[in-house]
Design a protein around this motif. Structure first.
Motif, PDB file in Angstrom:
ATOM      1  N   THR A 141      37.527  27.377  71.030  1.00  0.00           N
ATOM      2  CA  THR A 141      36.153  27.295  70.530  1.00  0.00           C
ATOM      3  C   THR A 141      35.881  28.363  69.480  1.00  0.00           C
ATOM      4  OG1 THR A 141      35.386  26.386  72.639  1.00  0.00           O
ATOM      5  CG2 THR A 141      33.719  27.335  71.190  1.00  0.00           C
ATOM      6  N   ILE A 142      36.311  29.582  69.746  1.00  0.00           N
ATOM      7  CA  ILE A 142      36.082  30.672  68.788  1.00  0.00           C
ATOM      8  C   ILE A 142      36.794  30.376  67.470  1.00  0.00           C
ATOM      9  CG2 ILE A 142      36.553  33.115  68.304  1.00  0.00           C
ATOM     10  CD1 ILE A 142      36.187  33.579  71.369  1.00  0.00           C
ATOM     11  N   GLY A 143      38.038  29.906  67.562  1.00  0.00           N
ATOM     12  CA  GLY A 143      38.799  29.622  66.350  1.00  0.00           C
ATOM     13  C   GLY A 143      38.207  28.501  65.519  1.00  0.00           C
ATOM     14  N   SER A 144      37.642  27.490  66.175  1.00  0.00           N
ATOM     15  CA  SER A 144      37.130  26.320  65.442  1.00  0.00           C
ATOM     16  C   SER A 144      35.677  26.475  65.002  1.00  0.00           C
ATOM     17  CB  SER A 144      37.277  25.060  66.302  1.00  0.00           C
ATOM     18  OG  SER A 144      36.518  25.164  67.500  1.00  0.00           O
ATOM     19  N   GLU A 145      34.870  27.170  65.803  1.00  0.00           N
ATOM     20  CA  GLU A 145      33.435  27.245  65.516  1.00  0.00           C
ATOM     21  C   GLU A 145      33.060  28.354  64.535  1.00  0.00           C
ATOM     22  OE1 GLU A 145      30.995  25.231  66.437  1.00  0.00           O
ATOM     23  OE2 GLU A 145      32.335  23.908  67.569  1.00  0.00           O
ATOM     24  N   PHE A 146      33.920  29.356  64.409  1.00  0.00           N
ATOM     25  CA  PHE A 146      33.586  30.493  63.542  1.00  0.00           C
ATOM     26  C   PHE A 146      34.707  30.743  62.536  1.00  0.00           C
ATOM     27  CE2 PHE A 146      31.990  31.227  67.923  1.00  0.00           C
ATOM     28  CZ  PHE A 146      30.655  30.910  67.678  1.00  0.00           C
ATOM     29  N   PRO A 147      34.950  29.794  61.649  1.00  0.00           N
ATOM     30  CA  PRO A 147      36.085  29.893  60.723  1.00  0.00           C
ATOM     31  C   PRO A 147      35.966  31.016  59.698  1.00  0.00           C
ATOM     32  CG  PRO A 147      34.670  28.036  60.141  1.00  0.00           C
ATOM     33  CD  PRO A 147      34.184  28.550  61.464  1.00  0.00           C
ATOM     34  N   ARG A 148      34.759  31.526  59.460  1.00  0.00           N
ATOM     35  CA  ARG A 148      34.606  32.628  58.499  1.00  0.00           C
ATOM     36  C   ARG A 148      35.207  33.913  59.021  1.00  0.00           C
ATOM     37  NH1 ARG A 148      28.390  33.207  57.188  1.00  0.00           N
ATOM     38  NH2 ARG A 148      28.409  33.335  59.476  1.00  0.00           N
ATOM     39  N   MET A 149      35.350  33.992  60.332  1.00  0.00           N
ATOM     40  CA  MET A 149      35.824  35.206  60.980  1.00  0.00           C
ATOM     41  C   MET A 149      37.318  35.080  61.256  1.00  0.00           C
ATOM     42  SD  MET A 149      33.467  36.886  63.976  1.00  0.00           S
ATOM     43  CE  MET A 149      33.806  35.542  65.080  1.00  0.00           C
ATOM     44  N   ARG A 150      38.073  36.128  60.966  1.00  0.00           N
ATOM     45  CA  ARG A 150      39.499  36.147  61.329  1.00  0.00           C
ATOM     46  C   ARG A 150      39.600  36.481  62.806  1.00  0.00           C
ATOM     47  NH1 ARG A 150      43.258  40.339  61.519  1.00  0.00           N
ATOM     48  NH2 ARG A 150      41.803  41.743  60.461  1.00  0.00           N
ATOM     49  N   SER A 151      39.951  35.481  63.592  1.00  0.00           N
ATOM     50  CA  SER A 151      40.001  35.668  65.037  1.00  0.00           C
ATOM     51  C   SER A 151      41.417  35.965  65.503  1.00  0.00           C
ATOM     52  CB  SER A 151      39.479  34.415  65.748  1.00  0.00           C
ATOM     53  OG  SER A 151      38.120  34.205  65.442  1.00  0.00           O
ATOM     54  N   VAL A 152      41.533  36.944  66.386  1.00  0.00           N
ATOM     55  CA  VAL A 152      42.820  37.368  66.942  1.00  0.00           C
ATOM     56  C   VAL A 152      42.741  37.232  68.459  1.00  0.00           C
ATOM     57  CG1 VAL A 152      44.414  39.307  67.219  1.00  0.00           C
ATOM     58  CG2 VAL A 152      43.187  38.999  65.057  1.00  0.00           C
ATOM     59  N   PHE A 153      43.717  36.545  69.031  1.00  0.00           N
ATOM     60  CA  PHE A 153      43.728  36.315  70.476  1.00  0.00           C
ATOM     61  C   PHE A 153      44.941  37.022  71.088  1.00  0.00           C
ATOM     62  CE2 PHE A 153      42.051  32.317  68.493  1.00  0.00           C
ATOM     63  CZ  PHE A 153      40.709  32.627  68.675  1.00  0.00           C
ATOM     64  N   ILE A 154      44.691  38.143  71.721  1.00  0.00           N
ATOM     65  CA  ILE A 154      45.762  38.952  72.308  1.00  0.00           C
ATOM     66  C   ILE A 154      46.176  38.343  73.648  1.00  0.00           C
ATOM     67  CG2 ILE A 154      46.446  41.246  73.124  1.00  0.00           C
ATOM     68  CD1 ILE A 154      45.931  41.187  70.141  1.00  0.00           C
ATOM     69  N   ARG A 155      47.305  37.670  73.661  1.00  0.00           N
ATOM     70  CA  ARG A 155      47.796  37.026  74.884  1.00  0.00           C
ATOM     71  C   ARG A 155      48.674  38.015  75.655  1.00  0.00           C
ATOM     72  NH1 ARG A 155      49.134  30.709  73.204  1.00  0.00           N
ATOM     73  NH2 ARG A 155      46.942  30.114  72.799  1.00  0.00           N
ATOM     74  N   GLU A 180      26.416  38.448  62.401  1.00  0.00           N
ATOM     75  CA  GLU A 180      26.306  39.752  61.745  1.00  0.00           C
ATOM     76  C   GLU A 180      27.303  39.929  60.605  1.00  0.00           C
ATOM     77  OE1 GLU A 180      24.000  42.100  62.310  1.00  0.00           O
ATOM     78  OE2 GLU A 180      23.054  40.691  63.719  1.00  0.00           O
ATOM     79  N   GLY A 181      28.081  38.882  60.340  1.00  0.00           N
ATOM     80  CA  GLY A 181      29.032  38.938  59.225  1.00  0.00           C
ATOM     81  C   GLY A 181      30.294  39.727  59.518  1.00  0.00           C
ATOM     82  N   VAL A 182      30.628  39.878  60.789  1.00  0.00           N
ATOM     83  CA  VAL A 182      31.858  40.587  61.157  1.00  0.00           C
ATOM     84  C   VAL A 182      33.062  39.819  60.607  1.00  0.00           C
ATOM     85  CG1 VAL A 182      33.319  41.243  63.109  1.00  0.00           C
ATOM     86  CG2 VAL A 182      30.849  41.634  63.204  1.00  0.00           C
ATOM     87  N   LYS A 183      34.021  40.541  60.039  1.00  0.00           N
ATOM     88  CA  LYS A 183      35.158  39.888  59.387  1.00  0.00           C
ATOM     89  C   LYS A 183      36.309  39.572  60.330  1.00  0.00           C
ATOM     90  CE  LYS A 183      34.185  41.832  54.819  1.00  0.00           C
ATOM     91  NZ  LYS A 183      34.707  42.660  53.698  1.00  0.00           N
ATOM     92  N   ALA A 184      36.475  40.402  61.363  1.00  0.00           N
ATOM     93  CA  ALA A 184      37.593  40.189  62.290  1.00  0.00           C
ATOM     94  C   ALA A 184      37.096  40.355  63.722  1.00  0.00           C
ATOM     95  CB  ALA A 184      38.722  41.163  62.002  1.00  0.00           C
ATOM     96  N   PHE A 185      37.596  39.493  64.599  1.00  0.00           N
ATOM     97  CA  PHE A 185      37.155  39.489  65.989  1.00  0.00           C
ATOM     98  C   PHE A 185      38.372  39.342  66.895  1.00  0.00           C
ATOM     99  CE2 PHE A 185      35.826  37.266  69.852  1.00  0.00           C
ATOM    100  CZ  PHE A 185      34.688  37.963  70.230  1.00  0.00           C
ATOM    101  N   ALA A 186      38.499  40.220  67.879  1.00  0.00           N
ATOM    102  CA  ALA A 186      39.630  40.154  68.809  1.00  0.00           C
ATOM    103  C   ALA A 186      39.150  39.761  70.197  1.00  0.00           C
ATOM    104  CB  ALA A 186      40.350  41.492  68.867  1.00  0.00           C
ATOM    105  N   TYR A 187      39.898  38.860  70.813  1.00  0.00           N
ATOM    106  CA  TYR A 187      39.592  38.420  72.175  1.00  0.00           C
ATOM    107  C   TYR A 187      40.804  38.716  73.046  1.00  0.00           C
ATOM    108  CZ  TYR A 187      38.937  35.132  76.077  1.00  0.00           C
ATOM    109  OH  TYR A 187      38.839  34.565  77.310  1.00  0.00           O
ATOM    110  N   MET A 188      40.559  39.397  74.167  1.00  0.00           N
ATOM    111  CA  MET A 188      41.639  39.712  75.087  1.00  0.00           C
ATOM    112  C   MET A 188      41.903  38.496  75.970  1.00  0.00           C
ATOM    113  SD  MET A 188      43.939  41.770  76.040  1.00  0.00           S
ATOM    114  CE  MET A 188      43.446  43.309  75.259  1.00  0.00           C
ATOM    115  N   SER A 189      42.939  37.769  75.625  1.00  0.00           N
ATOM    116  CA  SER A 189      43.303  36.567  76.362  1.00  0.00           C
ATOM    117  C   SER A 189      44.398  36.912  77.368  1.00  0.00           C
ATOM    118  CB  SER A 189      43.745  35.478  75.382  1.00  0.00           C
ATOM    119  OG  SER A 189      43.903  34.246  76.026  1.00  0.00           O
ATOM    120  N   ALA A 190      45.263  35.975  77.666  1.00  0.00           N
ATOM    121  CA  ALA A 190      46.346  36.212  78.625  1.00  0.00           C
ATOM    122  C   ALA A 190      47.541  35.350  78.248  1.00  0.00           C
ATOM    123  CB  ALA A 190      45.889  35.890  80.039  1.00  0.00           C
TER     124      ALA A 190
END
Length: 205
Positions: free
Chosen positions: A106-120, A75-85
């Motif tokens: 996987t998220i970081g490598s497979e979807f490089p167009r998206m700024r991924s944030v992993f909340i640990r 859907e062209g989302v620019k930023a994606f946050a994942y609640m990690s640990a």
């Protein structure tokens, strides 16, 4: 989405399942998740691959997150946050934190167009969920002990040796991370607190 305890582990705690058989299942080195989410057709549901349809760490902590990221990327989302640990814990199967890290990778490598944030995040508590309060106190004591021993037992304690945070604070940090284009990749406990403080200052203006 995610789970802290799988059904067989809960069964042992509640007395519905034999401790031996339940814990043997819970601490297996691997379980099935869904079909490969990266090969999933658009609109296709995730399908649990365990014979009893169990919601495993692989399905809930990894595959569901990858699927959501996949849809967001489409859907062209620019930023994606994942609640990690921040880490696992001695009382949890290693697959709990392992599947979290697999999702991040996987998220970081497979979807490089998206700024991924992993909340640990560490253990989170809130007064509305009263059972979390004594657990937060216990975790806080573990964090003090870990600090006093200069992290000597940090690997053993895992998340039990990290200061717990209020759920609302973590939520504020996550929202701030999505808004701040400089934030990318894993976000540790110190940065979570910094982001929450930044959000608080904005709210005071």
């Amino acid at each position: 989405m995610g789970i802290l305890l799988e059904a067989d582990y809960k069964g042992v705690i509640s007395g519905r399942e034999s401790p031996i058989s339940g814990l043997q299942r819970a601490f297996l080195s691997s379980k099935r998740g869904s079909q490969n989410p990266l090969e999933r057709k658009s609109g296709e549901d995730l399908k649990p691959q365990e014979q009893d349809g169990q919601l495993t760490y692989e399905l809930m902590n990894r595959d569901s997150a990858i699927t959501l990221a996949q849809e967001a990327d489409r859907e062209g989302v620019k930023a994606f946050a994942y609640m990690s640990a921040v880490a696992g814990a001695p009382v949890l199967p290693s697959r709990y934190i392992g599947t979290k890290r697999e999702a991040e990778s996987t998220i970081g490598s497979e979807f490089p167009r998206m700024r991924s944030v992993f909340i640990r995040a560490p253990f989170m508590y809130d007064q509305s969920r009263t059972f979390t309060m004594p657990l937060a106190a216990l975790t806080g004591a573990g964090a003090v002990f870990n600090s006093a021993t200069r992290g000597m037992f940090g690997g053993l304690l895992g998340a039990g040796g990290v200061k717990p945070l209020k759920a609302d604070l973590v939520a504020e940090a996550l929202i701030e991370a999505l808004a701040d284009e400089s934030v990318k990749g894993p976000v540790g406990v110190d940065q979570i607190e910094e982001l929450a403080q930044k959000a608080w200052r904005k709210g005071m203006l």
